[in-house]
Motif scaffolding. Structure first.
Motif, PDB file in Angstrom:
ATOM      1  N   LYS A 409       0.622  -1.365   0.067  1.00 11.93           N
ATOM      2  CA  LYS A 409      -0.180   0.003  -0.143  1.00 11.93           C
ATOM      3  C   LYS A 409       0.865   1.261   0.181  1.00 11.93           C
ATOM      4  CE  LYS A 409      -4.106   1.816   2.398  1.00 11.93           C
ATOM      5  NZ  LYS A 409      -4.763   1.815   0.697  1.00 11.93           N
ATOM      6  N   TYR A 433      -0.556  -5.301   1.098  1.00  7.42           N
ATOM      7  CA  TYR A 433       0.658  -4.986   2.429  1.00  7.42           C
ATOM      8  C   TYR A 433       0.612  -3.769   2.928  1.00  7.42           C
ATOM      9  CZ  TYR A 433      -0.123  -9.765   1.767  1.00  7.42           C
ATOM     10  OH  TYR A 433      -0.684 -11.273   1.636  1.00  7.42           O
ATOM     11  N   ASN A 434       1.382  -3.400   4.628  1.00 12.02           N
ATOM     12  CA  ASN A 434       1.877  -2.862   4.969  1.00 12.02           C
ATOM     13  C   ASN A 434       3.783  -2.828   4.724  1.00 12.02           C
ATOM     14  OD1 ASN A 434       0.291  -0.289   5.267  1.00 12.02           O
ATOM     15  ND2 ASN A 434      -0.221  -1.312   7.081  1.00 12.02           N
ATOM     16  N   LYS A 463       1.479  -9.357   7.255  1.00  8.82           N
ATOM     17  CA  LYS A 463       0.547  -9.589   7.143  1.00  8.82           C
ATOM     18  C   LYS A 463      -0.275  -9.182   6.460  1.00  8.82           C
ATOM     19  CE  LYS A 463       0.264 -12.713  10.789  1.00  8.82           C
ATOM     20  NZ  LYS A 463      -0.444 -14.249  10.133  1.00  8.82           N
ATOM     21  N   GLN A 464      -1.942  -8.694   5.354  1.00 10.55           N
ATOM     22  CA  GLN A 464      -2.046  -8.407   4.508  1.00 10.55           C
ATOM     23  C   GLN A 464      -3.361  -7.058   5.256  1.00 10.55           C
ATOM     24  OE1 GLN A 464      -6.351 -10.277   2.721  1.00 10.55           O
ATOM     25  NE2 GLN A 464      -4.097 -11.451   2.477  1.00 10.55           N
ATOM     26  N   THR A 465      -3.120  -6.666   4.698  1.00 10.90           N
ATOM     27  CA  THR A 465      -3.904  -4.841   5.197  1.00 10.90           C
ATOM     28  C   THR A 465      -5.837  -5.026   4.795  1.00 10.90           C
ATOM     29  OG1 THR A 465      -3.799  -2.973   3.936  1.00 10.90           O
ATOM     30  CG2 THR A 465      -2.415  -4.007   6.551  1.00 10.90           C
ATOM     31  N   ALA A 466      -5.888  -5.560   3.544  1.00 12.48           N
ATOM     32  CA  ALA A 466      -6.884  -5.348   2.707  1.00 12.48           C
ATOM     33  C   ALA A 466      -6.596  -6.203   1.828  1.00 12.48           C
ATOM     34  CB  ALA A 466      -7.352  -4.076   2.493  1.00 12.48           C
TER      35      ALA A 466
END
Length: 494
Positions: A409, A433-434, A463-466
């Motif tokens: 992102k 992902y951040n 971890k994925q954020t969205a």
């Protein structure tokens, strides 16, 4: 254990300090705040100073230290990511001989095309997996032909990341991945390409020692350590081009996994275990970070030069007083399709997906009574997304059919308008992902230093954020209208 990641970008250098125990960023910094200049002495040329990258690296590290969030002496290994395909030349004293001819420079297209014909299409594609095209080997041949005195003083040929590692350690190394992105590597023999060196007359002594991507590429020199407030002798244990590194940062390592990024340039990067190639070399295949002769992992790369570079131009031309976030908010108020306004984003050099043609960037169907800056903001993002779709269709022709694409992102993917348009145009969901290139480079250093037992372990806690899903097929007519505009431009000289 702390790890330092350095990402040498076209616009700036970003560094991150990462805690290896929990794979989190302790501190990050970027230098400069404003985008770095690209030197264009002639139309189609693009150069940057390697010394500028080195100075920016030092300033970015100093800014990171200034955060006070960690002790610099706790950093134990360094990883480097870098803009791909750049040509860096040094003499026997490790002095830079000229500015780097960077990835979006178009001067060597004709040289590469002639080499493709003379060496033979089948030989180039089956051995190098690419045409020599506009890549590093062709740029070196341009220097040999047009700047013979510089070539005569040449001791080593490097990619940008090799140069930064040299400045840190005094040692010059490279990798199969780096050589492949320069079209110096023969995948049939897993060695420097004799076809390329014989054709262009390059001496093998010009190439650095070849090492695995994840390995010791030298130890930090005492004077550099003192200047950077780091510990003498800590190793550089990872070097990779920005797109393989971006894929690593998203844990894209297995065949079928796909990553994307949309910074200055835009890329979709899929992993394969086959020596695959596009017959027209519109998409390109390079050795991935985890490539070996025994366990082949190839990165199939779609590159679009004009992505973030177009949006930067739009900002500088139409919205100097606005932030990118404000531009994105304005674009969100405009309906998909931008009221008939199309943007062709190809204004940053020869585009591989267009067979190295330069069609330029265009705003098409401007209505002086209806279109506002907000329409231009949205049309620019839609044009970039359409360019991705156009390239992805080429990848699909070559057997790469992603069911999901992972992206950090950052850059264009920070815009909800762009992300949703990208998903609707391609028809493929995107996981966000951040993380970014500097974090990937830091964790790559941890892999190279053997803190992690495997690359997968290094990203176990990321971890994925969205997840953004397609929301219907209403964008398809918009894409077809955009494609018709592009084809009219491609056919205009016929």
């Amino acid at each position: 254990m702390l790890l330092l990641g350095i990402d040498i970008g076209t616009s700036s250098v970003k560094v991150s300090v990462v805690d290896a125990h929990n794979q989190t960023i302790v501190a990050s910094a970027q230098y400069p705040e404003q985008e770095s200049p690209i030197i264009a002495l002639q139309t189609g040329w693009a150069e940057q100073s390697p010394d500028m990258w080195w100075q920016q690296t030092g300033k970015a590290i100093a800014l990171c230290h200034k955060s006070g969030k960690y002790k610099p002496e706790d950093i134990s290994a360094i990883g480097i990511a870098y803009q791909m395909h750049g040509l860096v030349l040094v003499d026997k004293n490790q002095n830079v001989l000229r500015n780097s001819i960077i990835w979006c420079d178009s001067r060597a297209v004709e040289i590469g095309d002639k080499a493709f014909a003379d060496i033979g299409h089948e030989t180039c594609l089956s051995h190098m997996l690419n045409s020599p095209g506009n890549f590093t080997a062709s740029k070196l041949a341009w220097v040999k032909q047009h700047e013979p005195q510089i070539y005569a003083d040449l001791d080593k040929v490097m990619l940008p990341g090799d140069y930064i590692a040299m400045k840190l350690t005094g040692e010059i190394t490279t990798s199969a991945s780096a050589l492949s992105e320069g079209i110096f590597y023969d995948f049939q023999f897993d060695a420097i390409s004799k076809d390329i060196t014989d054709y262009f007359g390059f001496d093998d002594a010009l190439f650095p020692t070849i090492k695995p991507v994840f390995s010791a590429h030298g130890s930090l020199k005492a004077d550099v350590a003192a200047a950077l407030q780091l510990t003498k002798g800590i190793p550089v244990t990872y070097k990779a081009g920005d797109q393989p590194n971006n894929a690593l940062s998203l844990n894209v390592l297995k065949p079928g996994e796909v990553a994307a990024t949309a910074g200055t340039s835009g890329v979709i990067y899929g992993v394969s275990d086959q020596l695959t190639y596009d017959k027209q070399s519109r998409v390109n295949t390079f050795a991935h970070v985890n490539y070996s002769a025994e366990r082949r992992r190839l990165g199939v790369l779609l590159c679009i030069n004009g992505t973030g570079s177009l949006y930067r131009w739009v900002k500088n031309t139409f919205a100097q007083a606005l932030t990118y976030q404000q531009m994105n908010q304005a674009a969100q108020q405009v309906a998909p399709g931008s009221n008939g306004l199309y943007t062709i984003p190809f204004g940053n050099g020869a585009e591989r997906i267009l067979n190295n043609k330069q069609v330029g960037a265009h705003l098409i169907n401007i209505d002086l009574n209806q279109h506002t800056p907000a329409h231009i903001f949205r049309a620019a993002q839609e044009g970039i997304a359409c360019a991705f779709r156009y390239g992805l269709d080429i990848m699909r022709e070559n057997g790469m059919n992603p069911t999901v694409i992972r992206a950090g992102k950052s850059n264009m993917f920070m815009s909800d308008v762009f992300t949703q348009t990208f998903v609707n145009a391609t028809g493929v969901p995107v996981e966000l992902y951040n993380n970014d290139g500097s974090m990937g480079a830091a964790l790559g250093a941890g892999i190279g230093a053997e803190f992690f037992s495997s690359a997968s372990e290094a990203f176990a806690d990321v971890k994925q954020t969205a997840v953004v899903e397609p929301n219907g097929d209403a964008f398809e007519p918009i894409y077809q209208g955009w494609k018709e505009c592009l084809e009219n431009l491609l056919n205009r000289d016929i």
